[in-house]
Design an enzyme around this catalytic site. Structure first.
Site: not given
Ligand SMILES: NC(=O)c1ccc[n+]([C@@H]2O[C@H](COP(=O)([O-])OP(=O)(O)OC[C@H]3O[C@@H](n4cnc5c(N)ncnc54)[C@H](O)[C@@H]3O)[C@@H](O)[C@H]2O)c1
Ligand SMILES: O=C/C=C/C=C(\O)C(=O)O
Length: 486
Positions: A178, A254, A288, A390
């Site tokens: 998804k 993550e 992230c 964040e």
């Molecule tokens: N730790 C890591 O490796 C990492 C990497 C990249 C991004 N991030 C984090 O991601 C965030 C940004 O991404 P975003 O805004 O797309 O995140 P988000 O949590 O809003 O959405 C991520 C995904 O989850 C889905 N989603 C949202 N609500 C849901 C629910 N109730 N049930 C199931 N699926 C659901 C969304 O449609 C999307 O596909 C930031 O907080 C960032 O730090 C973390």
């Molecule tokens: O935004 C987050 C970036 C994450 C990076 C990875 O998960 C990767 O390099 O595998």
């Protein structure tokens, strides 16, 4: 207008409900496509296809056969590099100069690296003594976990999705992906590549839609999914964890971060500036692992702030096709509202705005985009929301420190623990400080330097579990111990 469909059991299909939503370009605000929104029926069809594919040829293949197919997937991405680049940059608005170096090559590498890993991994074995003197032999075998739900975000869409799909498939699982509603294109295009590479129908499925009360929730509530791997916000991770608790399904999460950069007076200033610029502003700050808190040792504080300001002001804002652009828009107007609310909060909390703080003036054809200025603040209290939450935008707060202990305490002061970057030329200090930082990933004199064999993940509220290299096997396989009495 382009229609983006689900990819289920090897075919592109629309939603039975006929519900579609707009795919909007962050660079100019124009609608670039219409996306089918999955209902429970499409999610169920995708999960059933995945379950059936496990029992089909995919489940019977040798590791070497699977690895060969996954190499073809990687080569298929590379062969259609231009199309993937176009699609990723349409969805995200990011500069092609960035996506061509990071997103698309990593998309291909994620398949190759894990295919090769699986061919070479060894299992544990223990000989044990028994009272009769004959002994017993224990050995481990790994089996695919089954059907994996993959829920991915919009910031590095192809990279982060394939980072999960690559190891999941290498281990013999089938997936239902998804992707983020903001970025449906590359996951869909990958369906074509999977088919051409000979991945059997049902092994890779994609359903489009939103999170709550849409495809995301339907997938996490589906009882026939064995485990979920998710990258996104911490709050969403909690929701997914709750859904996965029903039926005791495993999660790999993550999540968000509020990462600290620590710059010591003995650093190589050129390297520290270059690295901090990238870590704060690359991908318009939507990484992230990015640095939103910078702690700088007092003797070099003023010089560092001045040089980071100059670097931020030299960034070239522009649309994906602008060959000189290295700074794109935010993902959406909704996200820009969130980022701008923190820009306002910083002012309200008494920050000194070193640079930026608002919306840049853009040429008329880009005026509808979600553009925002790279922004640097100083002077905020440690408990300002701007410093503790964040933001996920192109901004950082810089604060001076006077001792190593103080820097470590500041870096560790938040409930997040994803990544950190330390800048020093003193090797002992580098190791000493790195060992004390509460984060899953610590870089010394670098940032976002990734060896895919290493453990990747967050501590505290930045996640659960580690992926990467053999650590991915912990999540994507069941380790079974077989004990043979001799
Ligand atoms: N730790 C890591 O490796 C990492 C990497 C990249 C991004 N991030 C984090 O991601 C965030 C940004 O991404 P975003 O805004 O797309 O995140 P988000 O949590 O809003 O959405 C991520 C995904 O989850 C889905 N989603 C949202 N609500 C849901 C629910 N109730 N049930 C199931 N699926 C659901 C969304 O449609 C999307 O596909 C930031 O907080 C960032 O730090 C973390
Ligand atoms: O935004 C987050 C970036 C994450 C990076 C990875 O998960 C990767 O390099 O595998």
């Amino acid at each position: 207008m382009k229609e983006i469909k689900h990819f289920i059991s090897g075919a592109f299909v629309g939603s039975a409900s006929g519900k579609l939503f707009d795919n909007v370009s962050p660079a100019n605000g124009q609608v670039i496509g219409r996306v089918h929104e999955a209902g429970r029926a499409e999610v169920d069809a995708a999960v059933r296809a995945a379950r059936a594919a496990l029992k089909g040829p995919w489940g019977k293949m040798t590791v070497a056969e699977r690895a060969e197919i996954l190499h073809r997937v990687a080569d298929g991405i590379t062969a259609r590099f231009g199309e993937f680049l176009e699609a990723e940059c349409l969805d995200t608005g990011k500069p092609k100069s960035l996506a061509s170096h990071i997103d698309i090559p990593r998309g291909a590498a994620n398949f190759k690296v894990f295919a090769d890993l699986l061919k070479n991994v060894a299992n544990e074995a223990f000989e044990m003594a028994t009272p009769d003197g004959a002994g017993a032999l224990n050995y481990g075998v790994r089996r695919p976990k089954g059907v994996i739900g993959v829920i991915s975000p919009w910031n590095l869409p192809l990279l982060l999705m394939t980072w999960k799909v690559g190891p999941a498939l290498a281990c013999g699982n089938c997936v239902v992906v998804k992707p983020s509603e903001e970025t449906p294109l590359t996951a869909t295009l990958l369906g074509e590549v999977m088919q051409a590479a000979g991945v059997p129908a049902g092994v890779y499925n994609v359903v489009h839609g939103f999170g709550g009360d849409s495809a995301g929730a339907f997938l996490t509530e589906h009882p026939d999914v064995d485990a979920y791997t998710f990258t996104g916000e911490t709050g969403t991770g909690e929701t997914i964890m709750r859904a996965a608790a029903k039926g005791v399904r495993q999660v790999s999460l993550e999540l968000g971060g509020k990462n600290a950069g620590i710059v010591f007076a003995d650093c190589d200033m050129d390297k520290a500036i270059e690295g901090t610029l990238r870590s704060a502003f690359a991908n318009c700050g939507q990484v992230c692992l990015g640095t939103e808190r910078v702690y700088v040792e007092r003797p070099i504080f003023d010089a560092f702030v001045a040089r980071l300001k100059a670097g931020a002001e030299a960034l070239k804002i522009g649309e994906p096709n602008d060959p000189e652009a290295n700074f794109g828009p935010l993902i959406s107007h909704k996200h820009r509202e969130k980022v701008l609310s923190y820009y306002q909060q910083a002012v309200d909390d008494g920050a000194t705005v070193v640079t930026g703080g608002g919306v840049p003036e853009m040429p008329a054809h880009l005026a509808g985009g979600a553009w925002v200025q790279p922004t640097i603040w100083t002077g905020l209290a440690d408990d300002s929301a701007v410093v503790t939450e964040e933001i996920f935008g192109p901004c950082c707060h810089i604060r001076p420190f006077d001792s190593e202990e103080e820097a470590i305490e500041l870096a560790n002061s938040l409930p997040y623990g994803l990544a950190s970057a330390i800048w020093t030329e003193n090797a002992s200090r580098a190791h000493r400080v790195a060992g004390q930082i509460e984060a899953g990933i610590v870089w010394v004199n670098s940032w976002f330097l990734r060896d895919l064999r290493t453990a990747f993940g967050g501590s505290k509220q930045s996640g659960i579990g580690r992926e990467g290299g053999v650590h991915s096997l912990e999540f994507y396989t069941e380790l079974k111990n077989i004990c043979v009495k001799l």
